[in-house]
Design an enzyme around this catalytic site. Structure first.
Site, PDB file in Angstrom:
ATOM      1  N   ARG A  22       0.745  -1.052   0.074  1.00 61.40           N
ATOM      2  CA  ARG A  22       0.087   0.162   0.061  1.00 61.40           C
ATOM      3  C   ARG A  22       0.949   1.495  -0.041  1.00 61.40           C
ATOM      4  O   ARG A  22       0.379   2.223  -0.714  1.00 61.40           O
ATOM      5  CB  ARG A  22      -0.781   0.145   1.253  1.00 61.40           C
ATOM      6  CG  ARG A  22      -2.210  -0.980   1.214  1.00 61.40           C
ATOM      7  CD  ARG A  22      -2.335  -2.084   0.345  1.00 61.40           C
ATOM      8  NE  ARG A  22      -3.240  -2.804   0.200  1.00 61.40           N
ATOM      9  CZ  ARG A  22      -3.279  -4.244   0.190  1.00 61.40           C
ATOM     10  NH1 ARG A  22      -2.225  -4.486  -0.364  1.00 61.40           N
ATOM     11  NH2 ARG A  22      -4.563  -4.877   0.231  1.00 61.40           N
ATOM     12  N   ALA A 446      -6.119   0.939   9.881  1.00 60.44           N
ATOM     13  CA  ALA A 446      -5.130   1.782  10.300  1.00 60.44           C
ATOM     14  C   ALA A 446      -5.673   2.912  11.117  1.00 60.44           C
ATOM     15  O   ALA A 446      -4.906   3.332  12.125  1.00 60.44           O
ATOM     16  CB  ALA A 446      -4.547   2.313   8.861  1.00 60.44           C
ATOM     17  N   ASN A 481      -1.214  -5.302   6.266  1.00 57.87           N
ATOM     18  CA  ASN A 481      -1.598  -4.446   7.390  1.00 57.87           C
ATOM     19  C   ASN A 481      -0.389  -3.705   8.474  1.00 57.87           C
ATOM     20  O   ASN A 481      -0.532  -2.862   8.914  1.00 57.87           O
ATOM     21  CB  ASN A 481      -2.571  -5.174   8.320  1.00 57.87           C
ATOM     22  CG  ASN A 481      -3.973  -5.692   7.509  1.00 57.87           C
ATOM     23  OD1 ASN A 481      -4.428  -6.651   8.097  1.00 57.87           O
ATOM     24  ND2 ASN A 481      -4.351  -5.006   6.524  1.00 57.87           N
ATOM     25  N   GLN A 485      -0.993  -0.535  10.517  1.00 61.87           N
ATOM     26  CA  GLN A 485      -1.611  -0.592  11.672  1.00 61.87           C
ATOM     27  C   GLN A 485      -0.869  -1.326  12.884  1.00 61.87           C
ATOM     28  O   GLN A 485      -0.678  -2.325  13.047  1.00 61.87           O
ATOM     29  CB  GLN A 485      -3.002  -1.657  11.389  1.00 61.87           C
ATOM     30  CG  GLN A 485      -3.746  -1.394  10.052  1.00 61.87           C
ATOM     31  CD  GLN A 485      -4.576  -2.400   9.543  1.00 61.87           C
ATOM     32  OE1 GLN A 485      -4.951  -3.139  10.078  1.00 61.87           O
ATOM     33  NE2 GLN A 485      -4.908  -2.103   8.056  1.00 61.87           N
ATOM     34  N   LYS A 497      -8.951  -8.680  13.952  1.00 65.32           N
ATOM     35  CA  LYS A 497      -8.484  -7.310  13.985  1.00 65.32           C
ATOM     36  C   LYS A 497      -8.982  -6.529  15.337  1.00 65.32           C
ATOM     37  O   LYS A 497      -8.169  -6.077  16.132  1.00 65.32           O
ATOM     38  CB  LYS A 497      -8.725  -6.167  12.980  1.00 65.32           C
ATOM     39  CG  LYS A 497      -8.053  -6.563  11.528  1.00 65.32           C
ATOM     40  CD  LYS A 497      -8.130  -5.370  10.451  1.00 65.32           C
ATOM     41  CE  LYS A 497      -7.448  -5.831   9.525  1.00 65.32           C
ATOM     42  NZ  LYS A 497      -7.647  -4.567   8.409  1.00 65.32           N
ATOM     43  N   VAL A 521     -20.954  -3.543  10.081  1.00 62.53           N
ATOM     44  CA  VAL A 521     -22.171  -2.755  10.337  1.00 62.53           C
ATOM     45  C   VAL A 521     -22.976  -2.443   9.139  1.00 62.53           C
ATOM     46  O   VAL A 521     -22.424  -1.618   8.195  1.00 62.53           O
ATOM     47  CB  VAL A 521     -21.671  -1.435  11.146  1.00 62.53           C
ATOM     48  CG1 VAL A 521     -22.848  -0.435  11.177  1.00 62.53           C
ATOM     49  CG2 VAL A 521     -20.921  -1.671  12.366  1.00 62.53           C
ATOM     50  N   ASN A 546     -14.739   2.576   2.764  1.00 62.11           N
ATOM     51  CA  ASN A 546     -15.340   2.909   1.530  1.00 62.11           C
ATOM     52  C   ASN A 546     -16.699   3.609   1.936  1.00 62.11           C
ATOM     53  O   ASN A 546     -17.336   3.685   2.974  1.00 62.11           O
ATOM     54  CB  ASN A 546     -16.124   1.619   1.136  1.00 62.11           C
ATOM     55  CG  ASN A 546     -16.922   0.569   1.948  1.00 62.11           C
ATOM     56  OD1 ASN A 546     -18.226   0.965   1.964  1.00 62.11           O
ATOM     57  ND2 ASN A 546     -16.482   0.048   3.052  1.00 62.11           N
ATOM     58  N   CYS A 601     -18.930  -1.022 -24.565  1.00 63.76           N
ATOM     59  CA  CYS A 601     -18.142  -1.175 -25.866  1.00 63.76           C
ATOM     60  C   CYS A 601     -16.990  -0.849 -25.828  1.00 63.76           C
ATOM     61  O   CYS A 601     -15.904  -1.240 -26.333  1.00 63.76           O
ATOM     62  CB  CYS A 601     -18.921  -0.110 -27.107  1.00 63.76           C
ATOM     63  SG  CYS A 601     -18.718   1.412 -26.465  1.00 63.76           S
TER      64      CYS A 601
END
Length: 1027
Positions: A22, A446, A481, A485, A497, A521, A546, A601
Site C-alpha cells: 500500500r 489503520a 496491514n 496498523q 483485528k 455494520v 468505503n 463497448c
C-alpha cells in the site's frame, strides 16, 4: 524475522511487497529504495517524539537512533503509548523503555538508542552519519546550533524540529539552500486525448469530448500518435492553460495541418526548493497557512511560542499551571520579541496567556496530528519526493481559548493521575467526561488502531461503571496491514483485528473497558446494532475505507441523533468531518460525483488506456473462474442429475441457465493437458481472432457518416498477435490461465507441469480452431449497457441436448463432476496466480491495441482497487478526529468545530468550519432539518386515515402522500389508493412481530397550484403506545 528477509545486491534492493504494497503506491520504488538506505537521528522520546519514531519506522528507513536523557515519569503514561507503569517504577530511561517496542514495528529497520547528553557543549560531529536530524523537546538555542551544523555539511543534513506545549504546536524544517524534488505531487500523469490542434502561433490544443486536462501553466507535455502534425510526436512543449479543456503550446504554424488523433502526456520536471536557516527564519518566518479564516494565526502562535522559549531560558522551567504572574511575564516577553520580528502580527494576548497556563500540559491528539505531518516531512527529506513545508507549520487546538480550555481546571489537579497532562490543557470536568462515555468505533484498520491509541491516552471509556468502547471489524489481520496498523505484529497475522487491537490498546491503558466484536455494520446486523444500541452511545467514530459503509453508518447515526466523527485517507490525502445533531449537516448531505464507469463497448472492443485493458482482464477472471462456476454449482444443486435435466429438456421444459451449464460440462477438462489446451485456445480467441474480427467488421479505411475515419483517437485499431511460447508474456498467460482452470475444475498439477518444456510440448500439439468471420453487429454506442444473457433458440436447445447426451454417455456427468471450485479474487497472495493472469492478459490486450503496458505492481493496484495508504496520513487524521472528539464531549457550540482536508504531498492543510445544518421551510411556522423526526403513536386498529389525521392534529399540516422506503403507501392520484385510507397501518406496512415502529416519508400540498409537493421530515410511526 526470516519471513521478512530482504535481499540486497550492489545497487538493487528487493522491496517486500507483501508488507509495503500500500505504501509503494504512495511513494514509488525509487523513494522506497532511498528511504531504506537512510539513517535518521531523533531526539526527545516524549509523546511527540514517539509518534514520529513510530511513523518513520513503519515507513521503512534503514536506521533510526532514538535519543533521550530523561527517566520515565508518571505523566509519560498519558502521552507515550510505549511507556508502562513498570518503566516508571524502575525509573528507566525513556529510550530504554521504548526501544524494543519501536524496533518490533518493522524488522527491516535497525533501531538504536543514545542517552548521552546533548547540549551547548556537545561535539556534534557524531551527527555526520545521518541524513536527517529531528529534534523534539529541545531548547531553541540548541536547535539553532544544531541547525547551523547540519547546514554546513556536504551534502546538508536535513533538519527538522517539532514542539508541542499545551494547546500549541510548531514544526520547522530546513533542507538546505537547494533541495531538489523530482516529483512535487506524486500524482500519476494521465493521458490527454486530443480533439484538435490549430496551425497557429501559439498552437491551441483542445481535449476530446470536452474532457478536462488538469494541467497548470508552466508544466511540460510530450506528444505521441498525432496524425498530420506529426512533428509534435516525441517533442516537449511548455503549456499555457487557456481553459479546463484547452491549452496552448509553441508555434505550430509551420507544421503540417493536424488530421486526427494524438495524446499529450505531462512530463514531471524536477523543482528546486530553497530554505533559510532557523535563526533567519525566526525573524522572518515563512508559514504554511492552515485556516484561511485566521490568516494571522501562524504569526501569533510564532510570537507566543518564542516568548515561551525565552521564558524557559530565563527561568529554566516552563510557566506554572494557571499562574497569572508567569502569564503576565510571558506577555511582556512576547511584546518585546514581537518588536524585533520582521514579519509579525499584533501580539494575541489571550493566546499568550493560555499558552502560559497550559504549557506543561500535553494534548495527545495534537501530538498525533503534528507527529504524522512531521513524519511525512522526514520522508520527503530522505526521498526527494513531494513538496516540503516551507518552512513553518503552526497548529493549535482551534478556538482553544474559548472552548477547549477553561480556568476551572487550575484549582483541581491530581498529579498522580495518568491524565494530568490532559488536565493541564482542558478543564477537569471536560477531562473526566470521556471516562464515562460510550463510544462506537467502526473499523480497526489503520485509522482504527490510531484512534484506539488516542482513546487510551485520553482515558476514553475507562470509567469502571459507565464508560465503554465498542469496536467491531469482521476482518482478519494480513501482512500488508503491519505497515500501517501499528497495534499488530507478525504473530497476529490471521487473527481478528478487533480482538487483537483491543488487547494491544489495553497494554497502553489497562483501565479501559473495550467490547470487541466481529460484525459488519450493515442492514443485515441491525438486530445487533439496533436503535437501543445507538441511543446508549455518546458518539460514533468511523474508520472505514468505503463510501457505502460510511453512508450507512451516517444514516443510522442521524436516525438516532448521535454525533458522528468521520475520517479517511488516500495516500497522502486525508479528510475529517464532524457531524453533530442539530448543528451540522451529515455525511449523506453531500455526495461526490459518481465514479465514471467504463462504457461496455470500450471494454469489449475499443480500449484506449491501460485501465480499460486491466478491467477487461479482471472481468474475464471473474467470468471464467467465479461467475460461471457459481452458476454451474447452483444449477446442479437445483437439478442434481444430468439424466433428469436431459429428460426435462426433451419434454420441452425450459431450465434457466441450462444451455450455459451444459456447455461448461461438455467442455470440462479432466487432466492438466486439457487445461493448457483451453488456455492456448483462449489466447488465440482473445488476442488474434478478436482483432481479425474487428478489422473484418471495421476495415482500417472505414469512415463514419460525417466522412471522418472510424479508427481515430481514442479508438485504436487492433493488431492480431501470433502466439510465441518463447515470449514471456505469452507463456505467463497460458500457464496462469491453465492453473486457474485446473483449480476451478479440481485437477491436480505439479511444479514440473508448470515448466516451459512441459507446456511447450502440450501447446505444440493443440489444434487451433480456424477463424471464421462473424457478421454479428459490434456495439459502438458508448451509452449502451452490457446486455443480459441472450435468449436460447431452438438450435441452441438441440445442441445442448446433443452435448448432454454425449456427456452422459462418456461418464462426464458423474456426480463429482457436477461441482466446481469458485475462485474468489485475492490480490495479496502472490502464489495463487490471480494477479499474474490479469497482468499477462491485460498487457497482451494492451499490446494488441498499441497501449503502453503496466507492470505487475500497477496492475495489482488497479485490478485490486487498492487504496494507497501510508502511516503518516492515518496518524494525522486520527489526531485531528480526536481533537474534535474532545469538543463533542464538551458539548461545544457550532463555531468550535472544524473539518479538515489535507494533502501532505503538496503540501496543503485546510481547516474549515463544519457545514451548518440546513433548515427546510414547509410553511411559515413549520420547518425541519435532517435531525428532526416527527413521532406518531398508534394502536392495533389505527388506520391510514387515523395516521394522516394524527399528523395534522399534532403538527398542524396534513400529509398528501405517505411513502415507506420505495413503497408508496398513499398517493391520492394513484388508482385504488383512496380505498387504503380505511386499511390499518399493520395491514399496509406488514411489520414483523418484533418491529416496534416504521419510519415513513410524508409530503404536503404546496401553497400554490402547480408547485411540487413540499417534503417533510421522517415520521416515526409506533405500532403501539410506548410505556
Amino acid at each position: 524475522k526470516k519471513q521478512f528477509l530482504i535481499s540486497i545486491t550492489e545497487d538493487i534492493m528487493e522491496i517486500d511487497d507483501s508488507l509495503y504494497s500500500r505504501q509503494r503506491y504512495v511513494l514509488g520504488d525509487t523513494a522506497m529504495h532511498k528511504m531504506a538506505q537512510s539513517h535518521v537521528f531523533l531526539s526527545g522520546m516524549g509523546g511527540l517524539g514517539v509518534e514520529i519514531a513510530k511513523n518513520i519506522v513503519l515507513a521503512g528507513i534503514k536506521t533510526l537512533t532514538i535519543h533521550d536523557t530523561k527517566q520515565c515519569q508518571t505523566w509519560d503514561l498519558g502521552n507515550n503509548f510505549f511507556i508502562h507503569e513498570d518503566d516508571v517504577r524502575n525509573r528507566k530511561n525513556r529510550t530504554e523503555a521504548i526501544l524494543h517496542h519501536i524496533a518490533e514495528l518493522n524488522p527491516y529497520v535497525h533501531v538504536k538508542l543514545s542517552t548521552v547528553p546533548l547540549d551547548e557543549t556537545t561535539d556534534l560531529s557524531f551527527l555526520q552519519q545521518y541524513q536527517c536530524v529531528i529534534l523534539t523537546e529541545t531548547r531553541l538555542s540548541l536547535q539553532k546550533k544544531i541547525n547551523d551544523f547540519c547546514r554546513v555539511q556536504l551534502p546538508p543534513i536535513k533538519f527538522i524540529s517539532a514542539d508541542l506545549y499545551g494547546i500549541c504546536s510548531r514544526f520547522f524544517c530546513d533542507f538546505g539552500d537547494q533541495f531538489e524534488v523530482y516529483d512535487t505531487t506524486g500524482e500519476e500523469p494521465k493521458e490527454i486525448f486530443i480533439q484538435s490542434i490549430t496551425q497557429s502561433n501559439p498552437g491551441v490544443i483542445t481535449c476530446i469530448d470536452n474532457r478536462t486536462h488538469k494541467l497548470e501553466t508552466g508544466q511540460c507535455v510530450t506528444f505521441r500518435d498525432v496524425n498530420g502534425m506529426s512533428a509534435l510526436n516525441g517533442s516537449t512543449h511548455t503549456v499555457s492553460v487557456l481553459s479546463p479543456y484547452s491549452f496552448s503550446i509553441g508555434d505550430t504554424s509551420n507544421m503540417e495541418p493536424y488530421q486526427h488523433g494524438g495524446i499529450a502526456l505531462l512530463i514531471k520536471m524536477p523543482k528546486m526548493f530553497c530554505f533559510e536557516k532557523l535563526e533567519k527564519q525566526i525573524l522572518n518566518p515563512s508559514c504554511l497557512t492552515v485556516d484561511f479564516s485566521k490568516p494571522e494565526a501562524p504569526l501569533e502562535i510564532h510570537t507566543a511560542m518564542l516568548a515561551l522559549d525565552r521564558f524557559q531560558e530565563q527561568h529554566n522551567r516552563l510557566p506554572n499551571i494557571g499562574c497569572l504572574q508567569d502569564a503576565e511575564q510571558m506577555l511582556s516577553i512576547a511584546t518585546s520579541i514581537n518588536e524585533s520580528l520582521e514579519n509579525k502580527e499584533p501580539v494575541n494576548e489571550e493566546l499568550v496567556k493560555w499558552l502560559s497556563w497550559t504549557a506543561r500540559g500535553f494534548l495527545a491528539p495534537l501530538a498525533a496530528a503534528i507527529g504524522g505531518i512531521a513524519s511525512q516531512e522526514v520522508l520527503i527529506a530522505l526521498t526527494q519526493k513531494f513538496s516540503p513545508v516551507q518552512q513553518w507549520l503552526f497548529v493549535n487546538s482551534h478556538t482553544a481559548d474559548k472552548f477547549l480550555v477553561k480556568k476551572c481546571c487550575f484549582s483541581v489537579l491530581e498529579r498522580s493521575q495518568l491524565q494530568d497532562l490532559l488536565r493541564f490543557c482542558v478543564c477537569v470536568c471536560l477531562c473526566n467526561r470521556p471516562l464515562g462515555m460510550n463510544r462506537f468505533l467502526v473499523g480497526c484498520g489503520a485509522i482504527g488502531c490510531e484512534m484506539l491509541k488516542n482513546f487510551a491516552l485520553l482515558g476514553v471509556g475507562s470509567d469502571s461503571e459507565k464508560g465503554m468502547i465498542t469496536i467491531t471489524d469482521p476482518d482478519l489481520i494480513e501482512k500488508s496491514n503491519l505497515n500501517r496498523q501499528f497495534l499488530f505484529r507478525p504473530h497476529h497475522i490471521q487473527k481478528p483485528k478487533s480482538f487483537t487491537a483491543a488487547a494491544a490498546t489495553l497494554e497502553i491503558n489497562p483501565s479501559l473497558r473495550i467490547n470487541s466484536q466481529l460484525h459488519k455494520v450493515c442492514p443485515a446486523t441491525e438486530n445487533i446494532y439496533n436503535d437501543d444500541f445507538y441511543t446508549k452511545l455518546d458518539v460514533v467514530i468511523t474508520a472505514l475505507d468505503n463510501v457505502e459503509a460510511r453512508r450507512y453508518v451516517d444514516s443510522r447515526s442521524v436516525s438516532n441523533q448521535c454525533p458522528l466523527l468521520d475520517s479517511g485517507t488516500m495516500g497522502t490525502k486525508g479528510h475529517t468531518e464532524v457531524i453533530v445533531p442539530y448543528l451540522t449537516e451529515s455525511y449523506n448531505s453531500h455526495r461526490d460525483p459518481p465514479e465514471e464507469e467504463i462504457p461496455f463497448c470500450t471494454l469489449k472492443s475499443f480500449p484506449a488506456v491501460i485501465e480499460h485493458a486491466i478491467q477487461w482482464a479482471r472481468d474475464k477472471f471473474e467470468s471464467s473462474f467465479s461467475h460461471k462456476p457459481s452458476l454451474y454449482n447452483k444449477f446442479w444443486q437445483t437439478y442434481p442429475s444430468a439424466e433428469e435435466v436431459l429428460e426435462r429438456i426433451k419434454s420441452g421444459e425450459s431450465l434457466e441457465g441450462s444451455f450455459q451449464v451444459i456447455k461448461l460440462l461438455s467442455r470440462r477438462p479432466t487432466y492438466w493437458e486439457h487445461c493448457v489446451q483451453i488456455a492456448r485456445i483462449k489466447f488465440e480467441k482473445y488476442f488474434k481472432h478478436k482483432a481479425v474480427q474487428l478489422l473484418h467488421s471495421f476495415p482500417l479505411d472505414t469512415r463514419l457518416n460525417d466522412g471522418s475515419l472510424f479508427w481515430q483517437s481514442p479508438k485504436r485499431p487492433p493488431s492480431p498477435i501470433e502466439f510465441d511460447i518463447n515470449d514471456v508474456l505469452h507463456f505467463s498467460f497460458v500457464v496462469n490461465a491453465a492453473k486457474l482452470f485446473a483449480n476451478t475444475y479440481n485437477i491436480p498439477y505439479t511444479e514440473q507441469d508448470l515448466s516451459k518444456d512441459v507446456v511447450f510440448k502440450i501447446v505444440s500439439k493443440v489444434k487451433i480452431p480456424e477463424f471464421r468471420p462473424s457478421e454479428k453487429r459490434v456495439e459502438t454506442d458508448e451509452s449502451v449497457k452490457k446486455p443480459e444473457l441472450s435468449s436460447v433458440n431452438c438450435e441452441d436447445e438441440r445442441v445442448a441436448v446433443d452435448q448432454l447426451e454425449k456427456a452422459i454417455a462418456s461418464g462426464l456427468s458423474r456426480k463429482e463432476n457436477l461441482q466446481l471450485t469458485i475462485i474468489s479474487f485475492e490480490k495479496d497472495d502472490d502464489s495463487n496466480g490471480h494477479i499474474d493472469f490479469i497482468t499477462a492478459a491485460s498487457n497482451l490486450r494492451a499490446k494488441m491495441y498499441s497501449i503502453d503496458p503496466a507492470d505487475r505492481l500497477k496492475t495489482k493496484r488497479i485490478a485490486g482497487k487498492i487504496i494507497p495508504a501510508i502511516a503518516t496520513a492515518t496518524a494525522a487524521v486520527s489526531g485531528l478526529v480526536a481533537l474534535e472528539l474532545i469538543k463533542v464531549v464538551g458539548g461545544h457550540p457550532f463555531e468550535a468545530y472544524r473539518n479538515c482536508f489535507f494533502n501532505l504531498a503538496i503540501p496543503i492543510i485546510v481547516f474549515t468550519e463544519a457545514a451548518e445544518v440546513k433548515r427546510t421551510q414547509v410553511r411559515d411556522e413549520i420547518s425541519f432539518t435532517i435531525w428532526d423526526r416527527w413521532t406518531i403513536y398508534g394502536k392495533e386498529d389505527f388506520t391510514l386515515l387515523d395516521f394522516i389525521n394524527a399528523v395534522r392534529e399534532k403538527y398542524g399540516i396534513e400529509p398528501t402522500m405517505v411513502v415507506q422506503g420505495v413503497k408508496m403507501l398513499y398517493v391520492p392520484v394513484m388508482p385504488g389508493h383512496n380505498k387504503r385510507l380505511k386499511l390499518t397501518m399493520h395491514k399496509l406496512v406488514k411489520p414483523s412481530a418484533d418491529k416496534k415502529y416504521v419510519d415513513l416519508t410524508v409530503s404536503f400540498a404546496p401553497e400554490s397550484d402547480g408547485d411540487e409537493d413540499l417534503p417533510g421530515p421522517p415520521v416515526r410511526y409506533y405500532f403501539r403506545q410506548e410505556n
